[in-house]
Design a protein around this motif. Structure first.
Motif, PDB file in Angstrom:
ATOM      1  N   PHE A  92      -4.284   9.628   9.630  1.00 18.15           N
ATOM      2  CA  PHE A  92      -3.691   8.466   8.975  1.00 18.15           C
ATOM      3  C   PHE A  92      -2.823   8.905   7.786  1.00 18.15           C
ATOM      4  O   PHE A  92      -1.705   8.418   7.604  1.00 18.15           O
ATOM      5  CB  PHE A  92      -4.787   7.501   8.514  1.00 18.15           C
ATOM      6  CG  PHE A  92      -4.267   6.407   7.622  1.00 18.15           C
ATOM      7  CD1 PHE A  92      -3.366   5.479   8.110  1.00 18.15           C
ATOM      8  CD2 PHE A  92      -4.661   6.327   6.296  1.00 18.15           C
ATOM      9  CE1 PHE A  92      -2.864   4.475   7.287  1.00 18.15           C
ATOM     10  CE2 PHE A  92      -4.167   5.337   5.472  1.00 18.15           C
ATOM     11  CZ  PHE A  92      -3.264   4.409   5.967  1.00 18.15           C
ATOM     12  N   LEU A  93      -3.326   9.857   6.995  1.00 16.44           N
ATOM     13  CA  LEU A  93      -2.554  10.344   5.849  1.00 16.44           C
ATOM     14  C   LEU A  93      -1.272  11.039   6.298  1.00 16.44           C
ATOM     15  O   LEU A  93      -0.215  10.865   5.692  1.00 16.44           O
ATOM     16  CB  LEU A  93      -3.401  11.309   5.014  1.00 16.44           C
ATOM     17  CG  LEU A  93      -4.454  10.643   4.126  1.00 16.44           C
ATOM     18  CD1 LEU A  93      -5.210  11.689   3.339  1.00 16.44           C
ATOM     19  CD2 LEU A  93      -3.811   9.636   3.183  1.00 16.44           C
ATOM     20  N   VAL A  94      -1.362  11.813   7.381  1.00 13.07           N
ATOM     21  CA  VAL A  94      -0.174  12.501   7.898  1.00 13.07           C
ATOM     22  C   VAL A  94       0.873  11.474   8.322  1.00 13.07           C
ATOM     23  O   VAL A  94       2.051  11.567   7.951  1.00 13.07           O
ATOM     24  CB  VAL A  94      -0.550  13.406   9.094  1.00 13.07           C
ATOM     25  CG1 VAL A  94       0.696  13.912   9.798  1.00 13.07           C
ATOM     26  CG2 VAL A  94      -1.397  14.574   8.613  1.00 13.07           C
ATOM     27  N   LEU A  95       0.431  10.463   9.086  1.00 12.75           N
ATOM     28  CA  LEU A  95       1.380   9.445   9.561  1.00 12.75           C
ATOM     29  C   LEU A  95       2.005   8.697   8.390  1.00 12.75           C
ATOM     30  O   LEU A  95       3.207   8.404   8.383  1.00 12.75           O
ATOM     31  CB  LEU A  95       0.669   8.471  10.501  1.00 12.75           C
ATOM     32  CG  LEU A  95       0.252   9.059  11.851  1.00 12.75           C
ATOM     33  CD1 LEU A  95      -0.565   8.050  12.640  1.00 12.75           C
ATOM     34  CD2 LEU A  95       1.469   9.487  12.652  1.00 12.75           C
ATOM     35  N   THR A  96       1.186   8.379   7.373  1.00 16.19           N
ATOM     36  CA  THR A  96       1.713   7.678   6.201  1.00 16.19           C
ATOM     37  C   THR A  96       2.754   8.534   5.483  1.00 16.19           C
ATOM     38  O   THR A  96       3.831   8.047   5.122  1.00 16.19           O
ATOM     39  CB  THR A  96       0.561   7.342   5.232  1.00 16.19           C
ATOM     40  OG1 THR A  96      -0.428   6.628   5.955  1.00 16.19           O
ATOM     41  CG2 THR A  96       1.045   6.505   4.079  1.00 16.19           C
ATOM     42  N   THR A  97       2.433   9.802   5.293  1.00 15.34           N
ATOM     43  CA  THR A  97       3.356  10.691   4.594  1.00 15.34           C
ATOM     44  C   THR A  97       4.676  10.812   5.348  1.00 15.34           C
ATOM     45  O   THR A  97       5.757  10.713   4.750  1.00 15.34           O
ATOM     46  CB  THR A  97       2.723  12.086   4.432  1.00 15.34           C
ATOM     47  OG1 THR A  97       1.410  11.924   3.915  1.00 15.34           O
ATOM     48  CG2 THR A  97       3.544  12.957   3.519  1.00 15.34           C
TER      49      THR A  97
ATOM     50  N   GLY B  59      -4.107   0.837   9.714  1.00  9.41           N
ATOM     51  CA  GLY B  59      -3.244   1.733   8.948  1.00  9.41           C
ATOM     52  C   GLY B  59      -1.787   1.295   8.983  1.00  9.41           C
ATOM     53  O   GLY B  59      -1.086   1.359   7.971  1.00  9.41           O
ATOM     54  N   GLY B  60      -1.314   0.836  10.143  1.00 13.29           N
ATOM     55  CA  GLY B  60       0.068   0.374  10.260  1.00 13.29           C
ATOM     56  C   GLY B  60       0.341  -0.780   9.309  1.00 13.29           C
ATOM     57  O   GLY B  60       1.382  -0.831   8.637  1.00 13.29           O
ATOM     58  N   MET B  61      -0.639  -1.691   9.206  1.00  8.53           N
ATOM     59  CA  MET B  61      -0.448  -2.839   8.308  1.00  8.53           C
ATOM     60  C   MET B  61      -0.500  -2.402   6.851  1.00  8.53           C
ATOM     61  O   MET B  61       0.272  -2.882   6.020  1.00  8.53           O
ATOM     62  CB  MET B  61      -1.526  -3.890   8.593  1.00  8.53           C
ATOM     63  CG  MET B  61      -1.345  -4.559   9.933  1.00  8.53           C
ATOM     64  SD  MET B  61      -2.573  -5.821  10.253  1.00  8.53           S
ATOM     65  CE  MET B  61      -3.837  -4.880  11.064  1.00  8.53           C
ATOM     66  N   SER B  64       2.904  -0.962   6.031  1.00  6.14           N
ATOM     67  CA  SER B  64       3.983  -1.928   5.775  1.00  6.14           C
ATOM     68  C   SER B  64       3.763  -2.603   4.430  1.00  6.14           C
ATOM     69  O   SER B  64       4.719  -2.890   3.698  1.00  6.14           O
ATOM     70  CB  SER B  64       4.087  -2.950   6.908  1.00  6.14           C
ATOM     71  OG  SER B  64       2.854  -3.550   7.132  1.00  6.14           O
ATOM     72  N   TYR B  65       2.499  -2.833   4.083  1.00  6.73           N
ATOM     73  CA  TYR B  65       2.191  -3.362   2.747  1.00  6.73           C
ATOM     74  C   TYR B  65       2.728  -2.413   1.671  1.00  6.73           C
ATOM     75  O   TYR B  65       3.385  -2.834   0.713  1.00  6.73           O
ATOM     76  CB  TYR B  65       0.678  -3.538   2.604  1.00  6.73           C
ATOM     77  CG  TYR B  65       0.225  -3.790   1.176  1.00  6.73           C
ATOM     78  CD1 TYR B  65       0.191  -5.068   0.648  1.00  6.73           C
ATOM     79  CD2 TYR B  65      -0.135  -2.716   0.360  1.00  6.73           C
ATOM     80  CE1 TYR B  65      -0.205  -5.294  -0.662  1.00  6.73           C
ATOM     81  CE2 TYR B  65      -0.531  -2.934  -0.951  1.00  6.73           C
ATOM     82  CZ  TYR B  65      -0.560  -4.216  -1.461  1.00  6.73           C
ATOM     83  OH  TYR B  65      -0.938  -4.420  -2.746  1.00  6.73           O
ATOM     84  N   LEU B  66       2.459  -1.128   1.850  1.00  9.36           N
ATOM     85  CA  LEU B  66       2.887  -0.127   0.860  1.00  9.36           C
ATOM     86  C   LEU B  66       4.399  -0.156   0.653  1.00  9.36           C
ATOM     87  O   LEU B  66       4.891  -0.182  -0.481  1.00  9.36           O
ATOM     88  CB  LEU B  66       2.433   1.259   1.334  1.00  9.36           C
ATOM     89  CG  LEU B  66       2.819   2.466   0.484  1.00  9.36           C
ATOM     90  CD1 LEU B  66       2.169   2.372  -0.876  1.00  9.36           C
ATOM     91  CD2 LEU B  66       2.394   3.747   1.185  1.00  9.36           C
ATOM     92  N   VAL B  67       5.138  -0.193   1.767  1.00  9.50           N
ATOM     93  CA  VAL B  67       6.602  -0.177   1.671  1.00  9.50           C
ATOM     94  C   VAL B  67       7.119  -1.433   0.990  1.00  9.50           C
ATOM     95  O   VAL B  67       7.895  -1.377   0.034  1.00  9.50           O
ATOM     96  CB  VAL B  67       7.230  -0.026   3.080  1.00  9.50           C
ATOM     97  CG1 VAL B  67       8.735  -0.262   3.024  1.00  9.50           C
ATOM     98  CG2 VAL B  67       6.936   1.363   3.625  1.00  9.50           C
ATOM     99  N   TYR B  68       6.672  -2.617   1.457  1.00  7.59           N
ATOM    100  CA  TYR B  68       7.198  -3.868   0.899  1.00  7.59           C
ATOM    101  C   TYR B  68       6.760  -4.086  -0.549  1.00  7.59           C
ATOM    102  O   TYR B  68       7.491  -4.640  -1.354  1.00  7.59           O
ATOM    103  CB  TYR B  68       6.760  -5.059   1.768  1.00  7.59           C
ATOM    104  CG  TYR B  68       7.594  -5.172   3.015  1.00  7.59           C
ATOM    105  CD1 TYR B  68       8.983  -5.265   2.925  1.00  7.59           C
ATOM    106  CD2 TYR B  68       7.010  -5.178   4.277  1.00  7.59           C
ATOM    107  CE1 TYR B  68       9.752  -5.354   4.063  1.00  7.59           C
ATOM    108  CE2 TYR B  68       7.777  -5.262   5.414  1.00  7.59           C
ATOM    109  CZ  TYR B  68       9.160  -5.361   5.305  1.00  7.59           C
ATOM    110  OH  TYR B  68       9.922  -5.447   6.423  1.00  7.59           O
TER     111      TYR B  68
END
Lengths: 111, 254
Positions: A92-97, B59-61, B64-68
């Motif tokens: 998850f951290l890798v994908l986020t980064t 995690g995907g949601m 998107s929260y983080l970006v917006y």
């Protein structure tokens, strides 16, 4: 059944013993979680500038780790399970980064 | 390596002892597992693989929260302050309590205490239902204030907060429309979380029924244990949702 269980035939003979977590531990964890819930609310009303979200996420992560280790028994599991759990959060951290680096390098004006 | 060793041990047991090989059916030790510990670990492993897909799903949601939130921080902060911290905080405590009783249920099942197991499962359900109820109250308030994204979304409180007695910096009309993004994410994330809880409550009904029948107090703990993993995972999601949605900036005016 043990004579059927050839130890040399098992790649990982380390299947964790069934460890029973006591209510004492659960009560301790429960109180810890409630205290840190209060802490996160108090911290939100104090102006820490840029560190507000950092503190909020740190407290949430701490609570999550406590839940993982004790309520979800990860502390008492075999290495296979521990590695599985860790790999999930790591991915998850890798994908986020990776996604963040993409966004940060595109919309210059908005960051 | 292991295959070689296996080949030197032909499975003679099945042939030699066919007549004395009774099929004792134990749900905690099915015949294709060498030991109970192996079956238990295989089950836990499978449950965690499922939970990893859930991490990616939520995690995907969160991303998107983080970006917006970074793009439209002012709108997010003002919109976040429309949520009720007492209700959200209470709900966090309620959910932790529900998880606590689920953890106790696992212990009761391991210690083969049937009555206590049923009580714990019922208390888990009770607190889970209270959570959904409080969530419903919060949703209803958003409905009344026209803070549900869509054609009837109302930005008046964000453009002219002082007229509503709200101590916030007014947003420009363009910026105020971005509060819809916050509420979209709010309803999406808390909604999917609530759906997970409702699915959990449904499974709990079935578990209570089986626990009452004595299925889980004779050594077979796996369903209780694996459901507990699911329930605690949903708790963890909320532990992040609460500070991220309710507590963005609770000291307006800076």
């Amino acid at each position: 059944m043990t004579e059927l269980h050839d130890a040399t035939n098992v790649t990982n003979p380390e299947h964790a013993e069934h460890h029973i977590v006591t209510p004492r531990t659960y009560i301790f964890v429960f109180i810890t979680l409630l205290i840190f819930t209060g802490l996160t609310v108090v911290a939100a009303y104090i102006d820490l500038g840029i560190f507000n979200p950092v503190v909020a996420l740190a407290i949430a992560s701490f609570k999550a780790v406590v839940v993982l280790l004790f309520f979800m028994h990860v502390k008492y599991q075999s290495r296979l399970i521990k590695l599985t759990v860790a790999s999930g959060f790591f991915t998850f951290l890798v994908l986020t980064t990776l996604s963040l680096s993409d966004y940060i390098s595109r919309a210059w004006g908005l960051w | 390596m292991d295959n070689v060793i296996q080949a030197t041990h032909p499975p003679t047991h099945a042939i030699d002892h066919a007549e004395e090989h009774e099929h004792v059916f134990l749900p905690q030790h099915l015949h294709h597992f060498a030991t109970e510990e192996q079956q238990r670990e295989a089950g836990t492993f499978g449950m965690w693989l499922f939970l990893l897909t859930e991490i990616m799903f939520f995690g995907g949601m969160f991303f998107s929260y983080l970006v917006y939130r970074n793009w439209y921080y002012d709108a997010f902060a003002v919109a976040s302050n429309q949520l009720s911290v007492p209700l959200g905080g209470t709900n966090t405590a309620v959910l932790i309590t529900s998880g606590f009783f689920m953890a106790l249920a696992v212990w009761a099942s391991e210690m083969r205490k049937k009555g206590f197991l049923v009580i714990c499962l019922l208390l888990t359900m009770l607190f889970g239902t209270v959570f959904i109820g409080i969530k419903g109250v919060e949703y209803h308030e958003k409905w009344e204030k026209h803070h549900i994204p869509g054609a009837h979304f109302d930005t008046a409180e964000f453009v002219n907060p002082h007229a509503y007695g709200i101590n916030e910096e007014p947003l420009s009309p363009a910026a105020a429309t971005k509060t819809q993004l916050f509420f979209s994410l709010y309803f999406l994330m808390t909604g999917i979380h609530a759906i997970h809880m409702m699915i959990g409550l449904g499974i709990l009904v079935w578990l209570v029924f089986r626990a009452h029948r004595g299925d889980f107090t004779a050594g077979y703990v796996a369903p209780i244990e694996n459901f507990a993993l699911y329930w605690h995972f949903v708790d963890i999601v909320w532990l992040f949702l609460f500070p991220l949605l309710y507590l963005i900036n609770r000291h307006p005016g800076r």
